[in-house]
Scaffold this active site. Sequence first.
Site, PDB file in Angstrom:
ATOM      1  N   CYS A   1     131.641 -70.505  10.684  1.00  0.00           N
ATOM      2  CA  CYS A   1     130.762 -69.540   9.773  1.00  0.00           C
ATOM      3  C   CYS A   1     131.729 -68.607   9.181  1.00  0.00           C
ATOM      4  CB  CYS A   1     129.936 -68.972  10.799  1.00  0.00           C
ATOM      5  SG  CYS A   1     128.759 -67.771  10.027  1.00  0.00           S
TER       6      CYS A   1
ATOM      7  N   CYS B   1     131.670 -63.763  10.057  1.00  0.00           N
ATOM      8  CA  CYS B   1     132.821 -63.085  10.844  1.00  0.00           C
ATOM      9  C   CYS B   1     133.963 -63.866  10.893  1.00  0.00           C
ATOM     10  CB  CYS B   1     132.071 -62.254  11.822  1.00  0.00           C
ATOM     11  SG  CYS B   1     131.525 -63.205  13.317  1.00  0.00           S
TER      12      CYS B   1
ATOM     13  N   CYS C   1     122.659 -64.569  15.734  1.00  0.00           N
ATOM     14  CA  CYS C   1     123.868 -64.280  15.156  1.00  0.00           C
ATOM     15  C   CYS C   1     124.381 -63.057  15.872  1.00  0.00           C
ATOM     16  CB  CYS C   1     123.869 -63.745  13.642  1.00  0.00           C
ATOM     17  SG  CYS C   1     125.378 -62.936  13.006  1.00  0.00           S
TER      18      CYS C   1
ATOM     19  N   GLN D   1     124.477 -48.258   5.053  1.00  0.00           N
ATOM     20  CA  GLN D   1     125.441 -48.820   5.948  1.00  0.00           C
ATOM     21  C   GLN D   1     124.952 -49.669   6.673  1.00  0.00           C
ATOM     22  OE1 GLN D   1     128.305 -48.200   5.325  1.00  0.00           O
ATOM     23  NE2 GLN D   1     128.411 -46.266   3.977  1.00  0.00           N
TER      24      GLN D   1
ATOM     25  N   TYR E   1     129.221 -40.507  -5.188  1.00  0.00           N
ATOM     26  CA  TYR E   1     128.568 -41.918  -5.311  1.00  0.00           C
ATOM     27  C   TYR E   1     127.398 -41.774  -4.210  1.00  0.00           C
ATOM     28  CZ  TYR E   1     132.854 -43.482  -7.863  1.00  0.00           C
ATOM     29  OH  TYR E   1     133.799 -43.687  -8.838  1.00  0.00           O
TER      30      TYR E   1
ATOM     31  N   GLU F   1     124.589 -40.708  -9.003  1.00  0.00           N
ATOM     32  CA  GLU F   1     124.547 -42.048  -8.810  1.00  0.00           C
ATOM     33  C   GLU F   1     124.226 -42.888  -9.888  1.00  0.00           C
ATOM     34  OE1 GLU F   1     124.281 -45.687  -7.313  1.00  0.00           O
ATOM     35  OE2 GLU F   1     125.037 -44.137  -6.133  1.00  0.00           O
TER      36      GLU F   1
ATOM     37  N   ASP G   1     132.605 -41.956  -2.365  1.00  0.00           N
ATOM     38  CA  ASP G   1     132.342 -43.155  -1.678  1.00  0.00           C
ATOM     39  C   ASP G   1     132.051 -44.328  -2.578  1.00  0.00           C
ATOM     40  OD1 ASP G   1     131.978 -44.710   0.558  1.00  0.00           O
ATOM     41  OD2 ASP G   1     129.935 -43.920   1.072  1.00  0.00           O
TER      42      ASP G   1
ATOM     43  N   CYS H   1     136.219 -48.247   1.796  1.00  0.00           N
ATOM     44  CA  CYS H   1     135.903 -49.655   2.982  1.00  0.00           C
ATOM     45  C   CYS H   1     136.930 -50.675   2.455  1.00  0.00           C
ATOM     46  CB  CYS H   1     134.550 -50.082   2.422  1.00  0.00           C
ATOM     47  SG  CYS H   1     134.236 -50.661   0.719  1.00  0.00           S
TER      48      CYS H   1
END
Length: 451
Positions: A78, A81, A160, A284, A313, A334, A379, A406
Site C-alpha cells: 500500500c 504509508c 487503516c 491539518q 498562507y 489566502e 505556511d 512540510c
Amino acid sequence: MSQQNNLIKLNIVDINDNGEGVGKFEEKIIFVPDTVTGDVVLVSLNFIKRQYAYGKVKEIIHSSPYRVRPNCIVSDKCGGCQWQHISPEYQLHIKQNKIVQSLRRIGRFKDISVLPILSSSEIFGYRNKATYPLSYSKSGNVHAGYYQRHTHKLININQCPIQDSRLNSFLAEIKLDIEKQRWTIYNEKTYEGQLRHLALRIGHSTGEVLLTLVSTSSHINEIKKQANLWLEKYPNLIGVLINQNSEKSNKIFGDKTFSIVGEPFLKENFFNIDFKLRPDTFFQVNTQSAETLLHSLLDNLILTGKEKIVDAYCGIGTFTLPLAKRVSHATGIEISYDSIEQAKTNAKANNIDNVVFYQGAVKDILPSLNISPDIVLLDPPRKGCEDGVIETLRRVRPPLIIYISCQPSTLARDLKKICHQNLYKILWIQPVDFFPQTPHVESIVAIRHIV
C-alpha cells in the site's frame, strides 16, 4: 548489472528524502523501498540507469536493529504509508537528520542548530481525513484503498492503522452497500462510470463524521434513501454529501459539493477555537501534532499582546485565529476565495474581531497593507514560497518571520534566499512529527531581521 531483475546482495547504509533505503553496488547508487539502515538484503533490480537503479527486496538476509514488524498486513504494498517497518525512535532520528542535511546541502548553512524533534502523541490512528479511490475487482466486488507505490494498482483495505480508528467501522460496510446499489465505478482509462472516491473526515475533538462520495455526476440513483440508512446506522455520522468531479485528471475533489442528508460540515475544536470543516476544506490531518506545533511556537515567541501579525498562507484561519487572541491585530492572506470566506465565518463564530482577511496573492497583498507587521507567518504548500513572495518579504522587512514547512528541501532553498547577504538570521528551528509511519516532517523556523 546491465540487465534488469539481476539479484544482488546489498547493504543499506542510508535513507533518501523519499524514505527509501540506499545502498551502493559497483559504484552505482541503489534505491530500495521497504528497507532501513543496517539491513542486508537480496535485491532484484527493476529500473537501471547509468548512475543509479531501483530495486525490490526479495529476501532480508540480516535485519537492521531499527527494523520492526509492520502494524498492517499490506504495508509493503500500500502507498498510504511507507515506514511501518522502521522503529518509531529511528523514524524521528531520520527526520531530524533530513532537516539538518537539507539546510547544509541546499541552504549552505554551516553552523546550524536544530532543536530535538517533537514526537506525535499518536503514532497510529492520527489521520482525521481519508480519501479512498474506488474500483471493481474482476469478481465484481467494490475495492477501496490506496494505490501501490509508483503504480495505479489499487490495494484493497478494510481498515487503516494510521487513520482515526473511529473511521474503520465505515470502510468495509460502505463498500458492500455500493455493491448492493450497483452504482458504477469510474474507469480512468475509458472515462466511464460514476463513483471515483470515498472520502471520510472526522472531527478529532468532536467525533463528528462526514461521508462524501466523489462522483462524475451530482445524481446518484437512490442516494438519498441509502444516505438516510447510513445516518441511522452510524451514530457519529452527521452528513452525507456528493462532490462532483467530472475532470479527466487525478484531482480528487471537484469544485461543487452537494449535501444529501444531514449537515454539510462537521465541527472541530482546535486550540480552543471552533471550526466548521467541509469535506474539501484544507485542515491539518494530525490535529494533536498541529496543536503541539502551535504550543511550541507560542512558547518560543513569548508574545506581549501588542504585536501585529500577518498570516501569509492563512487557509481557513487555522493558525490565524488562535494567534489573533494573543496579539493586538491579525491579518490573514489566502489565494482561495472559499477558504477566506470560511475564515471570516470562523472568526465571527468565535467572536474574534481583531482580525482581517484578504483574498489574493501574498506578493500583491502584503506590500499594500496599511500596517507594518511585527511578525509574518509563512505556511506555504509543499513547493514552498514563490520568488515574488520572498522578494516582497525582503522589501517589506518584517522584524520576525516564522516559516512553517512540510518539505525540508524547499524550506532550505527559501531560507537561503530570505537570509541572502545577511539580511535575516535564523534564530531557531523546531521539527515536529506530523506524519508518523511516513518520511514527511514538519518544522517551524524563526528568522530575525538583522538591523
